[in-house]
Design a protein around this motif. Structure first.
Motif, PDB file in Angstrom:
ATOM      1  N   GLY A  31       0.813  -1.210   0.000  1.00 18.44           N
ATOM      2  CA  GLY A  31       0.000   0.000   0.000  1.00 18.44           C
ATOM      3  C   GLY A  31       0.841   1.251   0.000  1.00 18.44           C
ATOM      4  O   GLY A  31       0.465   2.252   0.602  1.00 18.44           O
ATOM      5  N   ALA A  32       2.028   1.179  -0.608  1.00 14.66           N
ATOM      6  CA  ALA A  32       2.944   2.319  -0.564  1.00 14.66           C
ATOM      7  C   ALA A  32       2.339   3.553  -1.190  1.00 14.66           C
ATOM      8  O   ALA A  32       2.692   4.668  -0.848  1.00 14.66           O
ATOM      9  N   GLU A  33       1.420   3.355  -2.126  1.00  8.62           N
ATOM     10  CA  GLU A  33       0.804   4.495  -2.792  1.00  8.62           C
ATOM     11  C   GLU A  33      -0.542   4.863  -2.184  1.00  8.62           C
ATOM     12  O   GLU A  33      -1.302   5.629  -2.760  1.00  8.62           O
ATOM     13  N   ASP A  34      -0.854   4.273  -1.014  1.00 11.19           N
ATOM     14  CA  ASP A  34      -2.083   4.604  -0.308  1.00 11.19           C
ATOM     15  C   ASP A  34      -2.068   6.090   0.040  1.00 11.19           C
ATOM     16  O   ASP A  34      -1.092   6.579   0.630  1.00 11.19           O
ATOM     17  N   PRO A  35      -3.138   6.847  -0.290  1.00 12.23           N
ATOM     18  CA  PRO A  35      -3.154   8.291   0.018  1.00 12.23           C
ATOM     19  C   PRO A  35      -2.951   8.582   1.501  1.00 12.23           C
ATOM     20  O   PRO A  35      -2.322   9.585   1.851  1.00 12.23           O
ATOM     21  N   ALA A  36      -3.465   7.721   2.383  1.00 11.99           N
ATOM     22  CA  ALA A  36      -3.302   7.945   3.815  1.00 11.99           C
ATOM     23  C   ALA A  36      -1.838   7.870   4.214  1.00 11.99           C
ATOM     24  O   ALA A  36      -1.328   8.723   4.950  1.00 11.99           O
ATOM     25  N   LYS A  37      -1.129   6.860   3.715  1.00 13.66           N
ATOM     26  CA  LYS A  37       0.282   6.729   4.044  1.00 13.66           C
ATOM     27  C   LYS A  37       1.094   7.876   3.459  1.00 13.66           C
ATOM     28  O   LYS A  37       2.000   8.407   4.102  1.00 13.66           O
ATOM     29  N   ARG A  38       0.768   8.236   2.242  1.00  9.76           N
ATOM     30  CA  ARG A  38       1.503   9.327   1.600  1.00  9.76           C
ATOM     31  C   ARG A  38       1.265  10.638   2.350  1.00  9.76           C
ATOM     32  O   ARG A  38       2.198  11.421   2.560  1.00  9.76           O
ATOM     33  N   TRP A  39       0.029  10.882   2.774  1.00  8.24           N
ATOM     34  CA  TRP A  39      -0.291  12.121   3.504  1.00  8.24           C
ATOM     35  C   TRP A  39       0.419  12.141   4.851  1.00  8.24           C
ATOM     36  O   TRP A  39       0.986  13.167   5.249  1.00  8.24           O
ATOM     37  N   LEU A  40       0.427  11.011   5.570  1.00  6.70           N
ATOM     38  CA  LEU A  40       1.106  10.940   6.859  1.00  6.70           C
ATOM     39  C   LEU A  40       2.614  11.110   6.704  1.00  6.70           C
ATOM     40  O   LEU A  40       3.269  11.745   7.535  1.00  6.70           O
ATOM     41  N   SER A  41       3.183  10.540   5.633  1.00  9.13           N
ATOM     42  CA  SER A  41       4.619  10.697   5.402  1.00  9.13           C
ATOM     43  C   SER A  41       4.977  12.156   5.153  1.00  9.13           C
ATOM     44  O   SER A  41       5.948  12.676   5.716  1.00  9.13           O
ATOM     45  N   ASN A  42       4.185  12.839   4.328  1.00 11.63           N
ATOM     46  CA  ASN A  42       4.424  14.266   4.087  1.00 11.63           C
ATOM     47  C   ASN A  42       4.208  15.092   5.354  1.00 11.63           C
ATOM     48  O   ASN A  42       4.949  16.048   5.627  1.00 11.63           O
ATOM     49  N   ALA A  43       3.193  14.706   6.145  1.00 14.57           N
ATOM     50  CA  ALA A  43       2.925  15.431   7.395  1.00 14.57           C
ATOM     51  C   ALA A  43       4.097  15.291   8.370  1.00 14.57           C
ATOM     52  O   ALA A  43       4.475  16.258   9.041  1.00 14.57           O
ATOM     53  N   ALA A  44       4.674  14.095   8.459  1.00 11.42           N
ATOM     54  CA  ALA A  44       5.815  13.885   9.350  1.00 11.42           C
ATOM     55  C   ALA A  44       6.999  14.749   8.932  1.00 11.42           C
ATOM     56  O   ALA A  44       7.685  15.343   9.768  1.00 11.42           O
TER      57      ALA A  44
END
Length: 540
Positions: A99-112
């Motif tokens: 799920g590397a391209e999951d929007p939730a993961k991507r958003w959390l990674s950018n937020a971090a």
């Protein structure tokens, strides 16, 4: 305003003062043997520069100071380094890159990444060092986090002498913080407005504007709060400013999260307060300073000498002064003689070195300081890292739970409500997320797994060589092993291919190999047909 609440806060403040007073002499003693200036407020009067200089001069041996500073700097650089990202956020799903391209993961990674950038763009690095220094010396600190004017974060390491703490849950995280502080009457009027202050303070601002007024800032969980509240008075954490002398409620507000972060190094049983690593070295630091004072006294005797004089009617021992270019009048040369002091500096030298080594060991400075000499081998580095992990691991675990986690929660909430992080994707609605710490200390905690994997491959290689059975390696999932090592070593995620990309690359490679084999087969068949045709032509 409701002044009954103010009276309650003042009464609780007096009770918290009584509870804390039992521990103050120990904290003061720890500070006096490490950083005397930071003990201000634990005495009757706040230290000025002259008093601080005197206390610093009383600290004859600075081994404790140097060791405490080394320990604090190692914790800061290993836990919250400004040069590299030390935490990540994800959905906490099972370890998989599918799920590397999951929007939730991507958003959390950018937020971090945004969160880390804004934390270190503020005054965090300066305040966090002072905070950890308080933790090493006294065993606890109070770091206040709020939104700065114009955006960003503002951190304040509150003086411990002003802070009183408690927990609403026995043995739980500190969530009640009272801070007693002083403002001049003029500052109080400018900050809170004359209408919100008592008449006495408002009049004082006119007559004697520089006279001090005592306030207390009470931060604690609100018994009744409203979910998703917009008004500050309905938020989960209450904030009240009380004018102590007049028991007047000056200002009431609130917070979405606990703004005052209070970790403990080692918690005192039955108390919300803590003790630091300096407390363990305190007996040795007291002893070495006492020995150093005796050494200085013996040094003075060795330089100036010790004399015996007879009152012979000419020489008056009570007024005679020994020194260069002085003539001492006596009836006889035997009227005044030097005495041997009997001091032995060799004893003090060996004892001082022994105690200094003991202090460094207790404060972990003997292992944390850079090693002199030739470059260490990989094995020596591994042993040293393992030892540091054993020393700092338990401390890091407590600081991670009581310091880093509430710090990130508070900063994330401030940034999200300010709109800096943008709107969270719908796939994240109703889902929790986890924080993973990837700083040097966190990675050191995981090196045991890396070592275990490396040992497994070493053992498996030896078994394959002995048995000549390569199929033994089929027991190991090589892809998972490599990804686990990369994660534990803190390898940047961008250089590790996603599983989909890796599988696609392997499929392309397999297809290319298959096509190459087919071409080789076609070429071989053509070669065979040509050879057969040549043979038939030759036979005809």
């Amino acid at each position: 305003m409701d002044n009954s609440a103010a009276a309650t806060v003042v009464r609780l403040l007096e009770q918290m003062k009584a509870d804390r007073s039992r521990h103050e002499p120990v904290w003061r003693s720890c500070y006096e043997h490490t950083h005397p200036m930071r003990s201000h407020g634990f005495e009757n009067s706040i230290l000025d520069a002259q008093e601080a200089d005197k206390k610093q001069a009383d600290l004859i041996d600075t081994t404790g100071t140097e060791a405490a500073e080394l320990l604090a700097s190692n914790i800061v650089s290993g836990m919250t380094p400004a040069s590299s990202v030390w935490f990540e956020m994800d959905t906490g799903a099972a370890a998989s890159d599918s799920g590397a391209e999951d929007p939730a993961k991507r958003w959390l990674s950018n937020a971090a990444r945004l969160l880390w950038t804004n934390i270190h763009a503020s005054n965090f690095d300066a305040e966090s060092l002072d905070a950890i220094q308080d933790a090493v010396d006294a065993g606890w600190f109070v770091l206040y986090v709020e939104e700065a004017q114009g955006g960003g974060f503002k951190f304040e390491c509150w003086p411990l002498s002003e802070c009183f703490i408690a927990s609403s849950v026995p043995g739980g995280r500190v969530d009640i913080v009272y801070r007693q502080f002083e403002l001049s009457a003029m500052q109080a009027v400018e900050k809170y407005g004359a209408d919100n202050l008592s008449e006495k303070t408002a009049k004082l601002a006119q007559d004697k504007p520089h006279d001090k007024v005592l306030f207390v800032h009470a931060i604690e969980p609100r018994e009744v709060s409203v979910v998703g509240a917009r008004m500050a008075k309905n938020l989960p954490v209450s904030s009240r400013i009380i004018e102590v002398g007049q028991k007047r409620l000056v200002k009431e507000s609130g917070y979405h999260e606990m703004p005052a972060i209070v970790p403990r190094w080692t918690r005192i049983p039955g108390s919300p307060y803590g003790l630091g690593q300096a407390f363990k070295a305190l007996p040795a630091m007291r002893q070495i300073n006492a020995i150093c004072r005796m050494e200085l006294a013996a040094l003075d005797l060795s330089i100036a000498g010790m004399w015996i004089a007879e009152d012979d009617g000419v020489l008056n021992p009570r007024t005679v002064k020994v020194g260069p270019r002085r003539i001492i009048v006596a009836n006889s040369v035997d009227s005044m003689k030097p005495l041997v002091s009997g001091s032995d500096f060799n004893v003090t030298f060996s004892k001082i070195e022994q105690i200094q080594a003991q202090i460094r060991k207790i404060m972990m400075a003997d292992q944390l300081q850079p090693q002199d000499g030739p470059a260490m081998t990989a094995t020596e580095i591994h042993v040293r890292v393992g030892l540091i992990r054993q020393l700092l691991g338990p401390i890091y675990g407590r600081l991670q739970a009581e310091y880093l986690q509430p710090l990130i929660e508070r900063c994330f909430g401030l940034m999200y409500r300010a709109g800096v992080l943008g709107q969270a994707p719908e796939s994240l609605q109703g889902r929790g997320f986890t924080v993973r710490y990837i700083g040097p200390l966190a990675r050191a905690q995981k090196l045991e797994d890396v070592t275990a994997i490396e040992r497994l491959y070493t053992t498996a290689g030896a078994m394959v060589q002995a048995s000549q059975d390569v199929s033994l390696l089929d027991n190991i999932d090589h892809d998972t092993a490599l990804r686990e090592i990369a994660a534990d070593l803190g390898t940047p995620a961008k250089i590790i291919r996603a599983i989909e990309d890796r599988d696609a690359l392997r499929e392309d490679r397999a297809q290319a190999q298959q096509e190459a084999q087919q071409q080789q087969q076609v070429a071989a068949m053509a070669q065979s047909a040509g050879d057969a045709a040549i043979k038939r032509a030759a036979a005809a």
